[in-house]
Design a protein around this motif. Sequence first.
Motif, PDB file in Angstrom:
ATOM      1  N   PRO A   1      41.791  47.935  51.942  1.00 44.61           N
ATOM      2  CA  PRO A   1      41.459  49.222  51.313  1.00 44.61           C
ATOM      3  C   PRO A   1      41.240  49.112  49.806  1.00 44.61           C
ATOM      4  O   PRO A   1      40.405  49.806  49.246  1.00 44.61           O
ATOM      5  CB  PRO A   1      42.676  50.098  51.639  1.00 44.61           C
ATOM      6  CG  PRO A   1      43.250  49.500  52.883  1.00 44.61           C
ATOM      7  CD  PRO A   1      43.021  48.013  52.756  1.00 44.61           C
ATOM      8  N   SER A   2      41.987  48.214  49.156  1.00 43.32           N
ATOM      9  CA  SER A   2      41.827  48.016  47.720  1.00 43.32           C
ATOM     10  C   SER A   2      40.878  46.854  47.456  1.00 43.32           C
ATOM     11  O   SER A   2      41.072  45.755  47.989  1.00 43.32           O
ATOM     12  CB  SER A   2      43.179  47.724  47.061  1.00 43.32           C
ATOM     13  OG  SER A   2      43.003  47.347  45.707  1.00 43.32           O
ATOM     14  N   PRO A   3      39.840  47.063  46.646  1.00 43.54           N
ATOM     15  CA  PRO A   3      38.913  45.956  46.343  1.00 43.54           C
ATOM     16  C   PRO A   3      39.546  44.971  45.374  1.00 43.54           C
ATOM     17  O   PRO A   3      40.458  45.313  44.609  1.00 43.54           O
ATOM     18  CB  PRO A   3      37.724  46.671  45.699  1.00 43.54           C
ATOM     19  CG  PRO A   3      38.329  47.887  45.073  1.00 43.54           C
ATOM     20  CD  PRO A   3      39.450  48.309  45.977  1.00 43.54           C
ATOM     21  N   SER A   4      39.051  43.750  45.388  1.00 44.52           N
ATOM     22  CA  SER A   4      39.521  42.746  44.437  1.00 44.52           C
ATOM     23  C   SER A   4      38.543  42.553  43.274  1.00 44.52           C
ATOM     24  O   SER A   4      38.915  42.051  42.220  1.00 44.52           O
ATOM     25  CB  SER A   4      39.734  41.404  45.143  1.00 44.52           C
ATOM     26  OG  SER A   4      38.525  40.951  45.739  1.00 44.52           O
ATOM     27  N   GLU A   5      37.283  42.967  43.482  1.00 39.85           N
ATOM     28  CA  GLU A   5      36.262  42.853  42.443  1.00 39.85           C
ATOM     29  C   GLU A   5      35.475  44.154  42.349  1.00 39.85           C
ATOM     30  O   GLU A   5      35.334  44.871  43.338  1.00 39.85           O
ATOM     31  CB  GLU A   5      35.304  41.702  42.743  1.00 39.85           C
ATOM     32  CG  GLU A   5      35.962  40.332  42.791  1.00 39.85           C
ATOM     33  CD  GLU A   5      34.962  39.245  43.133  1.00 39.85           C
ATOM     34  OE1 GLU A   5      35.089  38.142  42.583  1.00 39.85           O
ATOM     35  OE2 GLU A   5      34.053  39.506  43.950  1.00 39.85           O
ATOM     36  N   ALA A   6      34.971  44.431  41.158  1.00 41.89           N
ATOM     37  CA  ALA A   6      34.149  45.625  40.937  1.00 41.89           C
ATOM     38  C   ALA A   6      32.997  45.274  40.004  1.00 41.89           C
ATOM     39  O   ALA A   6      33.064  44.277  39.270  1.00 41.89           O
ATOM     40  CB  ALA A   6      34.981  46.764  40.353  1.00 41.89           C
TER      41      ALA A   6
ATOM     42  N   ARG B   1      44.684  45.489  43.995  1.00 37.40           N
ATOM     43  CA  ARG B   1      44.208  44.119  44.154  1.00 37.40           C
ATOM     44  C   ARG B   1      43.083  43.772  43.174  1.00 37.40           C
ATOM     45  O   ARG B   1      42.646  42.619  43.125  1.00 37.40           O
ATOM     46  CB  ARG B   1      43.711  43.891  45.588  1.00 37.40           C
ATOM     47  CG  ARG B   1      44.773  44.023  46.648  1.00 37.40           C
ATOM     48  CD  ARG B   1      44.196  43.856  48.049  1.00 37.40           C
ATOM     49  NE  ARG B   1      43.644  42.528  48.273  1.00 37.40           N
ATOM     50  CZ  ARG B   1      42.338  42.270  48.400  1.00 37.40           C
ATOM     51  NH1 ARG B   1      41.446  43.254  48.317  1.00 37.40           N
ATOM     52  NH2 ARG B   1      41.909  41.047  48.613  1.00 37.40           N
ATOM     53  N   LEU B   2      42.621  44.735  42.422  1.00 35.90           N
ATOM     54  CA  LEU B   2      41.468  44.512  41.546  1.00 35.90           C
ATOM     55  C   LEU B   2      41.832  43.538  40.417  1.00 35.90           C
ATOM     56  O   LEU B   2      42.844  43.718  39.735  1.00 35.90           O
ATOM     57  CB  LEU B   2      41.007  45.844  40.952  1.00 35.90           C
ATOM     58  CG  LEU B   2      39.710  45.835  40.141  1.00 35.90           C
ATOM     59  CD1 LEU B   2      38.537  45.357  40.985  1.00 35.90           C
ATOM     60  CD2 LEU B   2      39.423  47.234  39.603  1.00 35.90           C
ATOM     61  N   HIS B   3      40.997  42.507  40.230  1.00 36.10           N
ATOM     62  CA  HIS B   3      41.270  41.536  39.175  1.00 36.10           C
ATOM     63  C   HIS B   3      40.030  41.127  38.376  1.00 36.10           C
ATOM     64  O   HIS B   3      40.150  40.559  37.289  1.00 36.10           O
ATOM     65  CB  HIS B   3      41.934  40.281  39.747  1.00 36.10           C
ATOM     66  CG  HIS B   3      41.142  39.600  40.833  1.00 36.10           C
ATOM     67  ND1 HIS B   3      39.983  38.908  40.591  1.00 36.10           N
ATOM     68  CD2 HIS B   3      41.359  39.521  42.174  1.00 36.10           C
ATOM     69  CE1 HIS B   3      39.507  38.419  41.720  1.00 36.10           C
ATOM     70  NE2 HIS B   3      40.318  38.773  42.708  1.00 36.10           N
ATOM     71  N   THR B   4      38.815  41.397  38.869  1.00 31.59           N
ATOM     72  CA  THR B   4      37.602  40.943  38.188  1.00 31.59           C
ATOM     73  C   THR B   4      36.582  42.067  38.096  1.00 31.59           C
ATOM     74  O   THR B   4      36.336  42.770  39.083  1.00 31.59           O
ATOM     75  CB  THR B   4      36.962  39.748  38.922  1.00 31.59           C
ATOM     76  OG1 THR B   4      37.915  38.680  39.002  1.00 31.59           O
ATOM     77  CG2 THR B   4      35.721  39.258  38.194  1.00 31.59           C
ATOM     78  N   ILE B   5      35.990  42.215  36.914  1.00 30.49           N
ATOM     79  CA  ILE B   5      34.929  43.192  36.677  1.00 30.49           C
ATOM     80  C   ILE B   5      33.658  42.431  36.308  1.00 30.49           C
ATOM     81  O   ILE B   5      33.647  41.669  35.330  1.00 30.49           O
ATOM     82  CB  ILE B   5      35.285  44.173  35.534  1.00 30.49           C
ATOM     83  CG1 ILE B   5      36.658  44.828  35.772  1.00 30.49           C
ATOM     84  CG2 ILE B   5      34.202  45.235  35.383  1.00 30.49           C
ATOM     85  CD1 ILE B   5      36.719  45.712  36.995  1.00 30.49           C
TER      86      ILE B   5
END
Length: 263
Positions: free
Chosen positions: A97-102, A174-178
């Motif tokens: 459900p939570s993305p790791s990248e955006a 979990r998001l870590h990279t933009i």
Amino acid sequence: MSKAYPSNLTLAQYELLSDLIPEPKPGGRPREAKMWAVLNAIFYVLVEGVRWRSLPSDFPAWQTVYTYFRNWRLDGTWLRIHERLRQWMRVAQERQPSPSEAIIDSQSVKSAAMVSKAVGFDAGKLTKGRKRFLTVDTLGLVLRVLVSAANVGEREGGKQVLKRVKKMAPAVSRLHTIWVDAGFDGEPFMQWVMNVCRWIVQVVLRPEQTKGFVLLKKRWVVERTFGWLMGCRRLVRDYELLPQTSETFIYLAMIRIMVRRLA
């Protein structure tokens, strides 16, 4: 019952949304308008780009439809519906459900003649109007939107929209990279993201000495999302007096896309 307009929800799509619609407030008058018809009218405005007063007569009264649209914008109902559908979409695609990248990008659009609030000139795109800052996950699903004057810089708009993404916690745990393009590049912006949001910024640059269309890593995802939005006539130009209303129509466009796929 209204005619079978292309923008209408099917029964399966409406049933998917019906559980997310707020119940009437206790102690008030019984709800007379049919929610299916109200939603169809709102999506008709979005897709066909008509004024509220120009809604066909087989829909509920335009005042009723607009009142629901406005009240649900103010109390956060549209955003809550969007968030629930986004999580369902990710699970349906066998993702967390939570993305790791955006990915972040911006789009400048012309504003209508009667729009005066939060309007500026984007010298790079030679556009007078507003700028849409979009953050999407790697499926192209919108996380948060910011609509500003077109003269707002990429880095400043990027900071504002990332603050909104940060407030989504724990939905973005979990998001870590933009991923960004060169317009957001720069050590101060990267340091701000690292210090305030605890995320890493990755810049995708266009290859040198290339002409025409180039498929850029990660960047094509957000460009595709902008393309999805352009399927709604209401979003081809910014007709809204308030930038917050423009943001709501973008969330509505994504709600329509997601509910069609889920149903």
